[in-house]
Design a protein around this motif. Structure first.
Motif, PDB file in Angstrom:
ATOM      1  N   UNK A 195       0.782  -1.227   0.000  1.00  0.00           N
ATOM      2  CA  UNK A 195       0.000   0.000   0.000  1.00  0.00           C
ATOM      3  C   UNK A 195       0.811   1.271   0.000  1.00  0.00           C
ATOM      4  N   UNK A 224      -1.243   2.652  -6.263  1.00  0.00           N
ATOM      5  CA  UNK A 224      -2.556   2.730  -6.882  1.00  0.00           C
ATOM      6  C   UNK A 224      -2.645   4.063  -7.597  1.00  0.00           C
ATOM      7  N   UNK A 275     -10.228  17.311   1.389  1.00  0.00           N
ATOM      8  CA  UNK A 275      -9.526  16.203   2.030  1.00  0.00           C
ATOM      9  C   UNK A 275     -10.329  15.551   3.161  1.00  0.00           C
ATOM     10  N   UNK A 287      -3.781  -6.587   5.512  1.00  0.00           N
ATOM     11  CA  UNK A 287      -4.247  -5.523   6.397  1.00  0.00           C
ATOM     12  C   UNK A 287      -4.805  -4.409   5.534  1.00  0.00           C
ATOM     13  N   UNK A 340      -6.293   3.514   6.215  1.00  0.00           N
ATOM     14  CA  UNK A 340      -5.007   3.809   5.598  1.00  0.00           C
ATOM     15  C   UNK A 340      -4.949   5.193   4.982  1.00  0.00           C
ATOM     16  N   UNK A 341      -6.014   5.528   4.264  1.00  0.00           N
ATOM     17  CA  UNK A 341      -5.959   6.750   3.460  1.00  0.00           C
ATOM     18  C   UNK A 341      -7.352   7.053   2.956  1.00  0.00           C
ATOM     19  N   UNK A 342      -7.449   8.094   2.177  1.00  0.00           N
ATOM     20  CA  UNK A 342      -8.734   8.499   1.656  1.00  0.00           C
ATOM     21  C   UNK A 342      -9.111   7.617   0.472  1.00  0.00           C
TER      22      UNK A 342
END
Lengths: 251, 251
Positions: free
Chosen positions: A4, A9, A53, B38, B102-104
């Motif tokens: 990740x 990505x 955000x 994960x 983890x993130x958006x």
DNA sequence: CCAAAAGTGTTCATTTTACACCCATGT
DNA sequence: ACATGGGTGTAAAATGAACACTTTTGG
């Protein structure tokens, strides 16, 4: 796909676009704004903008709506319902890789239904705003001032929003979102007629809507603003799903 | 993208999540996969994954479906309809800033309706896949192997997908997507009964579906696979919107 | 007075529901 | 024979569509 790292990505920009509908002078109309920047500079488009955000999608939609039109909205999600807010719901998401020439942009379209309003108050970075009857926008693009072709894939998004509104007022009480807080049965009927583009029998319509439990709540007042005999005033009852539904006449 | 440095807007990851529904042993069931990584490693989740750079949203959904289950899909968009493809449509988009630790991540959920299948063939990076009756997933989370809590906001997404399927089979021919290519009226009725969780009168149901224009197309064959008198075989007719609609009995 | 819009009553056609009954197969 | 699911007939009840008619205002 490997774990990740953010580089693993593809990065996207995410926007919200708004299909804001109202009924003006017996016509279902959409709010369009003139773009101040490239691409499609000077062209008419749906209001919208980037999601920030730390913002949920419906928050972004409500913020853009307020920024570009001064309207306040409430959706099925939020609990507070400020007296005169417009209805807001998510419509669909558009992610064609080529839909924005600049970069990969995924747009989460929202549908807003509002009562007839004074002229829209444009704000933010838009060069102008106006209401346009939807037929002039989704019909054949004649490319004059009365039939402006919309930017991006906004014509398709608008068509989807209109179709959603047309079908949803059949089985939900959403048509009241096009009315002022207090309204008459005749005013509600003219909403259905404008959205569906058909004529409805005023007498059967009256019986039907007043007989559907939870749809209309009498406020006790009357008005003669439409002329003729004074009409009872109603507000939206609690029901969201209509049973029985309003039946759209055959084409 | 000259005027638009990527730093001018927040970067998002975009995923597709799949609500894959079928009817197995008289129960509406969803496909879930065990996460191999994960976060939520080892937990059950909806199948899904990142959208690629040059891929439309529905393409990404169809690709993930094929990768993780071996199923092929067709939506209302594509013209080709491979003989035995599942129905695919966009459901809704979920973008709570905290939905992924983890993130958006903005996830465009899709709904897939498929006939009853042999055991799913997991592929890709998932540790296992199985069908679970939806009540065991959207009901109270008992946190045993029969009631596994889903990862992320997938319980909510699944609930929205189930609600969409339940309401959409009322006014569309979508229920046939749960049936094999050739099916009997009784098999179609058991689909409605499983999805709605009600019992329907077999005799009135038969008259209703065979009398709705465009819903069912007789193939000429018969079968006794359900026992009893041989039943006519049908395939889905061309109609997508049912008129009159199938009426879901009152609760 | 008349015009206009609101609202009620009544009638007929259609649809829905409940359920009695017959049909064609497997065991 | 009989159990099982498939399929048709039919009558009562509920709903929808059409439209005559009355009510209450403004001009």
């Amino acid at each position: 796909m490997p774990p990740y790292e953010p580089s693993a990505y593809p990065p996207f920009a995410v926007t919200v676009d708004l299909v804001v509908l109202t009924v003006r002078r017996h016509a279902l109309s959409a709010l369009i704004v003139r773009r101040g920047e490239a691409p499609f500079q000077g062209r008419w488009a749906l209001p919208g903008g980037f999601v920030r955000e730390e913002e949920d999608l419906s928050e972004a939609a409500a913020r853009e709506l307020a920024e570009e039109t001064g309207l306040h909205a409430h959706g099925p999600v939020e609990e507070d319902t400020p007296a005169h807010a417009a209805h807001l719901e998510q419509l669909a998401t558009y992610g064609d890789p080529k839909r924005d020439p600049r970069m990969r942009v995924v747009s989460v379209a929202h549908l807003v239904l509002a009562p007839d309003l004074p002229a829209p108050r444009p704000g933010g970075d838009v060069g102008g705003a106006r209401w346009a009857p939807v037929e002039t926008l989704v019909g054949p693009a004649d490319d004059d001032e009365e039939h402006p072709p919309l930017a991006f894939d906004h014509r398709r998004i608008l068509a989807d929003g209109v179709e959603r509104a047309r079908s949803k007022i059949e089985y939900s009480s959403l048509a009241t979102a096009f009315c002022p807080q207090e309204f008459t049965v005749g005013e509600l009927r003219r909403v259905y007629e404008a959205v569906w583009g058909v004529a409805l029998d005023p007498r059967n319509f009256h019986r039907k809507v007043t007989g559907t439990p939870g749809f209309l709540l009498p406020t006790g007042g009357t008005t003669t603003r439409q002329g003729g005999r004074p009409a009872q005033l109603f507000q939206a009852g609690g029901a969201t799903i209509l049973n029985p539904p309003m039946l759209r006449p055959e084409v």
